[in-house]
Design a protein around this motif. Structure first.
Motif, mmCIF file in Angstrom:
data_model
loop_
_atom_site.group_PDB
_atom_site.id
_atom_site.type_symbol
_atom_site.label_atom_id
_atom_site.label_comp_id
_atom_site.label_asym_id
_atom_site.label_seq_id
_atom_site.Cartn_x
_atom_site.Cartn_y
_atom_site.Cartn_z
ATOM 1 N N ARG A 269 -55.291 -51.483 -7.379
ATOM 2 C CA ARG A 269 -54.964 -50.664 -8.542
ATOM 3 C C ARG A 269 -53.506 -50.239 -8.520
ATOM 4 N NH1 ARG A 269 -56.934 -44.668 -10.349
ATOM 5 N NH2 ARG A 269 -55.190 -44.147 -8.985
ATOM 6 N N GLU A 270 -52.975 -49.954 -7.351
ATOM 7 C CA GLU A 270 -51.564 -49.599 -7.259
ATOM 8 C C GLU A 270 -50.681 -50.721 -7.799
ATOM 9 O OE1 GLU A 270 -48.128 -48.629 -3.889
ATOM 10 O OE2 GLU A 270 -50.257 -48.610 -3.318
ATOM 11 N N GLU A 272 -51.584 -52.974 -10.001
ATOM 12 C CA GLU A 272 -51.777 -53.067 -11.446
ATOM 13 C C GLU A 272 -51.004 -51.983 -12.188
ATOM 14 O OE1 GLU A 272 -55.959 -52.817 -11.935
ATOM 15 O OE2 GLU A 272 -56.357 -54.904 -11.307
ATOM 16 N N TRP A 273 -50.869 -50.806 -11.595
ATOM 17 C CA TRP A 273 -50.197 -49.691 -12.247
ATOM 18 C C TRP A 273 -48.681 -49.699 -12.012
ATOM 19 C CZ3 TRP A 273 -53.090 -44.402 -12.584
ATOM 20 C CH2 TRP A 273 -54.344 -44.603 -13.188
ATOM 21 N N SER A 274 -48.200 -50.653 -11.271
ATOM 22 C CA SER A 274 -46.771 -50.736 -10.991
ATOM 23 C C SER A 274 -46.105 -51.683 -11.981
ATOM 24 C CB SER A 274 -46.539 -51.217 -9.558
ATOM 25 O OG SER A 274 -46.971 -52.574 -9.419
ATOM 26 N N GLN A 330 -51.067 -41.418 -8.640
ATOM 27 C CA GLN A 330 -50.115 -42.421 -9.112
ATOM 28 C C GLN A 330 -50.008 -42.360 -10.624
ATOM 29 O OE1 GLN A 330 -51.107 -46.455 -8.067
ATOM 30 N NE2 GLN A 330 -49.212 -47.324 -8.905
ATOM 31 N N ARG A 332 -49.141 -44.511 -13.954
ATOM 32 C CA ARG A 332 -49.031 -45.882 -14.444
ATOM 33 C C ARG A 332 -47.776 -46.019 -15.288
ATOM 34 N NH1 ARG A 332 -53.973 -49.336 -17.247
ATOM 35 N NH2 ARG A 332 -52.954 -51.389 -17.089
ATOM 36 N N ASP A 348 -54.165 -39.595 -13.638
ATOM 37 C CA ASP A 348 -55.609 -39.634 -13.877
ATOM 38 C C ASP A 348 -56.350 -38.558 -13.110
ATOM 39 O OD1 ASP A 348 -55.210 -40.738 -11.367
ATOM 40 O OD2 ASP A 348 -56.919 -42.114 -11.542
#
Length: 359
Positions: A269-270, A272-274, A330, A332, A348
């Motif tokens: 997920r990190e 994907e959010w970067s 984090q 996004r 989130d």
């Protein structure tokens, strides 16, 4: 100077008598004083009060005590009313104190009056209505015998009867009322702990489309500004240092941005959010809310200087050491049409330390 040198008329009577008897050839016998110099003189004779012999006087004292307790209740109600009525910043002129806070002044006087009238009522009750007969009792061993225990219980029952607690219902009921209302002064003061957080701790200024602004240059950040191994701090677009709530907002929205080779990012997920290996995490430590500022570029670890909580930014900012309870949130991010880094939404989860409303 011996007794022979003192004129006989100046000698004490006993010594003079003995001296005279000896002078006449008689036998001088010294009188022995058997009395103890620390002898207990006993209790003085009990003098009844007017309330003990006149029921009308006792009724007047009862009404006085009830009045004092009632005044205490009124002062407590006044305390609560002042707490609600006066704003915190209202100043009034009161001679001889000058300009003082209306809230503090009124709260001090009303709370003091509430406590004073309870004390005055209790003292007046004890001095006029409770029994004032003094009773002498011999000391006894600490370990009480059954007889002593029975006597204590009997004394308690007698004290209860002498106090008139059961018979003086007006005094008893008003005292209960005063004692029941006084704690309300402490309850209403809980309001000064601050307003309920509602959703203020869950939301920040970050929103979809807000650009990431460099906290040092105050310019929008571009992907090429972030190099591998660097640490950059950012704040939301539109937030100004001279805003009245700047410290409150930056305490929730402050970001730290690093660039990691995408193949070194372990958390899916990190990644994907970067954006191209650029990741944005909250700068606020999840232990007690200190700002994180120490970054180790080889390991991608960040360290909180307050209590040494350590987070791995290549693995979802999970906690690898220290007292922090959960990873850093984090944000996004992406790139807008102008080529500047922007947020794609808010965090989130709440940033900073854990709190009672966290779900």
């Amino acid at each position: 100077m011996s007794s022979q040198d003192i004129p006989e008329e100046n000698l004490p009577a006993e010594q003079g008598a003995a001296h005279g008897a000896a002078g006449h050839g008689g036998t001088a016998v010294a009188q022995r004083v058997d009395e103890d110099p620390f002898h207990d003189p006993g209790l003085p004779a009990h003098k009844p009060r007017i309330q003990d012999i006149d029921e009308r006087a006792a009724k007047r004292s009862e009404r006085t005590v009830a009045l004092l307790f009632t005044l205490s209740m009124a002062a407590t109600v006044a305390f609560i009313a002042c707490f609600v009525a006066f704003p915190v910043d209202k100043l009034v002129y009161i001679w001889p104190f000058g300009r003082v806070s209306a809230l503090n002044f009124s709260l001090g006087w009303t709370l003091g009056a509430a406590l004073f009238f309870i004390g005055a009522g209790a003292v007046h009750w004890a001095r006029t209505l409770m029994s004032d007969v003094e009773v002498a009792d011999d000391r006894h061993p600490i370990a009480a015998s059954p007889e002593v225990k029975a006597k204590v219980l009997a004394d308690l029952a007698a004290g209860n009867e002498e106090s008139g607690f059961g018979r003086r219902k007006l005094v008893r009921n008003t005292m209960f009322g005063a004692l029941a209302l006084v704690p309300l002064t402490g309850v209403v003061l809980l309001r000064d702990l601050g307003p309920l957080p509602e959703r203020k701790l869950r939301e920040t200024l970050w929103d979809k489309g807000k650009q990431l602004i460099n906290m040092n240059t105050h310019e929008p950040l571009r992907p090429e500004d972030i190099t591998v191994g660097s640490l950059v701090f950012a704040m939301p677009e539109g937030l100004k240092h001279d805003d009245h709530d700047f410290q409150i907002q930056i305490g929730k929205a402050a970001l730290m941005i690093v660039r990691i080779q995408p193949e070194d990012i372990k958390d899916k997920r990190e990644l994907e959010w970067s954006h191209d290996g650029i990741v944005a995490f909250s700068k606020i430590c999840t232990h007690v809310g200190c700002p994180i500022s120490l970054y180790e570029q080889q390991t991608h670890h960040v360290l909180c200087p307050c209590h040494q909580s350590t987070f791995d930014l290549s693995d979802g900012a999970r906690v690898i050491f220290g007292p922090a309870g959960h990873p850093l949130p984090q944000l996004r991010i992406g790139v807008n049409a102008e080529g500047n880094l922007e947020a794609l939404g808010d965090f989130d989860e709440p940033v900073g330390a854990s709190f009672w409303e966290r779900g």
